[in-house]
Design a protein around this motif. Structure first.
Motif, PDB file in Angstrom:
ATOM      1  N   GLY A  16       3.708 -13.953 -20.355  1.00 22.66           N
ATOM      2  CA  GLY A  16       3.264 -13.457 -21.651  1.00 22.66           C
ATOM      3  C   GLY A  16       4.160 -12.342 -22.160  1.00 22.66           C
ATOM      4  N   GLY A  17       4.600 -11.474 -21.271  1.00 28.11           N
ATOM      5  CA  GLY A  17       5.526 -10.406 -21.652  1.00 28.11           C
ATOM      6  C   GLY A  17       6.883 -10.946 -22.064  1.00 28.11           C
ATOM      7  N   ILE A  18       7.365 -11.945 -21.337  1.00 30.50           N
ATOM      8  CA  ILE A  18       8.651 -12.572 -21.674  1.00 30.50           C
ATOM      9  C   ILE A  18       8.546 -13.281 -23.019  1.00 30.50           C
ATOM     10  CG2 ILE A  18      10.288 -14.379 -21.006  1.00 30.50           C
ATOM     11  CD1 ILE A  18       9.555 -13.559 -18.034  1.00 30.50           C
ATOM     12  N   LEU A  19       7.442 -13.970 -23.250  1.00 33.20           N
ATOM     13  CA  LEU A  19       7.216 -14.620 -24.543  1.00 33.20           C
ATOM     14  C   LEU A  19       7.211 -13.568 -25.654  1.00 33.20           C
ATOM     15  CD1 LEU A  19       6.520 -16.973 -26.409  1.00 33.20           C
ATOM     16  CD2 LEU A  19       4.123 -16.698 -25.719  1.00 33.20           C
ATOM     17  N   GLY A  20       6.582 -12.430 -25.411  1.00 30.43           N
ATOM     18  CA  GLY A  20       6.571 -11.349 -26.392  1.00 30.43           C
ATOM     19  C   GLY A  20       7.974 -10.850 -26.713  1.00 30.43           C
ATOM     20  N   ILE A  21       8.812 -10.748 -25.699  1.00 31.07           N
ATOM     21  CA  ILE A  21      10.205 -10.335 -25.912  1.00 31.07           C
ATOM     22  C   ILE A  21      10.924 -11.350 -26.799  1.00 31.07           C
ATOM     23  CG2 ILE A  21      12.459 -10.088 -24.762  1.00 31.07           C
ATOM     24  CD1 ILE A  21      10.862  -8.842 -22.374  1.00 31.07           C
ATOM     25  N   ALA A  22      10.726 -12.639 -26.513  1.00 32.34           N
ATOM     26  CA  ALA A  22      11.370 -13.692 -27.306  1.00 32.34           C
ATOM     27  C   ALA A  22      10.856 -13.695 -28.741  1.00 32.34           C
ATOM     28  CB  ALA A  22      11.152 -15.052 -26.649  1.00 32.34           C
ATOM     29  N   GLU A  23       9.545 -13.550 -28.919  1.00 32.23           N
ATOM     30  CA  GLU A  23       8.961 -13.539 -30.267  1.00 32.23           C
ATOM     31  C   GLU A  23       9.433 -12.323 -31.063  1.00 32.23           C
ATOM     32  OE1 GLU A  23       7.059 -15.802 -31.752  1.00 32.23           O
ATOM     33  OE2 GLU A  23       6.419 -17.084 -30.114  1.00 32.23           O
ATOM     34  N   ASP A  24       9.498 -11.157 -30.426  1.00 31.50           N
ATOM     35  CA  ASP A  24       9.997  -9.953 -31.098  1.00 31.50           C
ATOM     36  C   ASP A  24      11.452 -10.130 -31.517  1.00 31.50           C
ATOM     37  OD1 ASP A  24       7.546  -8.718 -30.761  1.00 31.50           O
ATOM     38  OD2 ASP A  24       8.197  -7.474 -29.067  1.00 31.50           O
ATOM     39  N   ALA A  25      12.254 -10.698 -30.623  1.00 34.27           N
ATOM     40  CA  ALA A  25      13.664 -10.930 -30.948  1.00 34.27           C
ATOM     41  C   ALA A  25      13.800 -11.909 -32.106  1.00 34.27           C
ATOM     42  CB  ALA A  25      14.406 -11.442 -29.719  1.00 34.27           C
ATOM     43  N   ALA A  26      12.945 -12.943 -32.136  1.00 40.89           N
ATOM     44  CA  ALA A  26      12.993 -13.931 -33.222  1.00 40.89           C
ATOM     45  C   ALA A  26      12.692 -13.280 -34.568  1.00 40.89           C
ATOM     46  CB  ALA A  26      12.009 -15.072 -32.949  1.00 40.89           C
ATOM     47  N   ARG A  27      11.710 -12.382 -34.600  1.00 40.17           N
ATOM     48  CA  ARG A  27      11.400 -11.676 -35.853  1.00 40.17           C
ATOM     49  C   ARG A  27      12.546 -10.750 -36.265  1.00 40.17           C
ATOM     50  NH1 ARG A  27       6.301 -11.911 -33.655  1.00 40.17           N
ATOM     51  NH2 ARG A  27       6.516  -9.948 -32.521  1.00 40.17           N
ATOM     52  N   ARG A  28      13.068 -10.036 -35.300  1.00 40.34           N
ATOM     53  CA  ARG A  28      14.115  -9.058 -35.583  1.00 40.34           C
ATOM     54  C   ARG A  28      15.439  -9.732 -35.968  1.00 40.34           C
ATOM     55  NH1 ARG A  28      13.778  -6.845 -31.006  1.00 40.34           N
ATOM     56  NH2 ARG A  28      15.544  -7.854 -30.024  1.00 40.34           N
ATOM     57  N   GLU A  29      15.799 -10.788 -35.257  1.00 45.28           N
ATOM     58  CA  GLU A  29      17.098 -11.444 -35.456  1.00 45.28           C
ATOM     59  C   GLU A  29      17.023 -12.687 -36.349  1.00 45.28           C
ATOM     60  OE1 GLU A  29      19.800  -9.967 -34.354  1.00 45.28           O
ATOM     61  OE2 GLU A  29      18.616  -8.418 -33.338  1.00 45.28           O
ATOM     62  N   ARG A  30      15.826 -13.036 -36.767  1.00 41.84           N
ATOM     63  CA  ARG A  30      15.572 -14.153 -37.685  1.00 41.84           C
ATOM     64  C   ARG A  30      16.080 -15.504 -37.160  1.00 41.84           C
ATOM     65  NH1 ARG A  30      16.635  -9.711 -41.081  1.00 41.84           N
ATOM     66  NH2 ARG A  30      14.885  -9.241 -42.429  1.00 41.84           N
TER      67      ARG A  30
END
Length: 115
Positions: free
Chosen positions: A8-22
């Motif tokens: 869940g934490g790793i998924l959160g990192i990926a989702e945050d990066a997707a929002r930030r880096e589009r």
């Protein structure tokens, strides 16, 4: 099974990066789970694959590298390789060892797809 919360934490990192880096999707996720990290790579992979549908990790190839554990042996005064926590020094069979490497769980990199 703490791998589910780690996933869940790793998924959160990926989702945050997707929002930030589009970007819209991760095609390759590379992780490192050291031999002394306390993480079972197969269980972590299963947890990530279970959480992936409907997220940026859906369909991603997941690679998990498992570098060996390293420790400082106080009796030998040298760095030794350990397969698991609680193992004795492979040189002197002593248990006065302090882990110095292979304890990390980290995201190494992601190959992504933008829209």
């Amino acid at each position: 099974m703490h791998e589910v919360s780690l996933a869940g934490g790793i998924l959160g990192i990926a989702e945050d990066a997707a929002r930030r880096e589009r970007f819209v999707r991760v095609t390759l996720l590379r992780l490192e789970a050291g031999a002394l990290s306390g993480v079972e790579p197969r269980a972590l992979r299963f947890a990530l694959e279970s959480l992936a549908p409907g997220t940026v990790l859906h369909g991603a190839q997941i690679e998990i590298d498992t570098p060996p554990g390293q420790a400082w042996c106080m009796q030998c005064a040298t760095t030794v390789v350990l397969a698991a926590r609680g193992d004795a020094c492979p040189d002197c069979d002593g248990y006065q060892v302090q882990p110095t490497g292979g304890t990390e769980l980290r995201v190494i990199d992601m190959l992504v797809e933008d829209n």
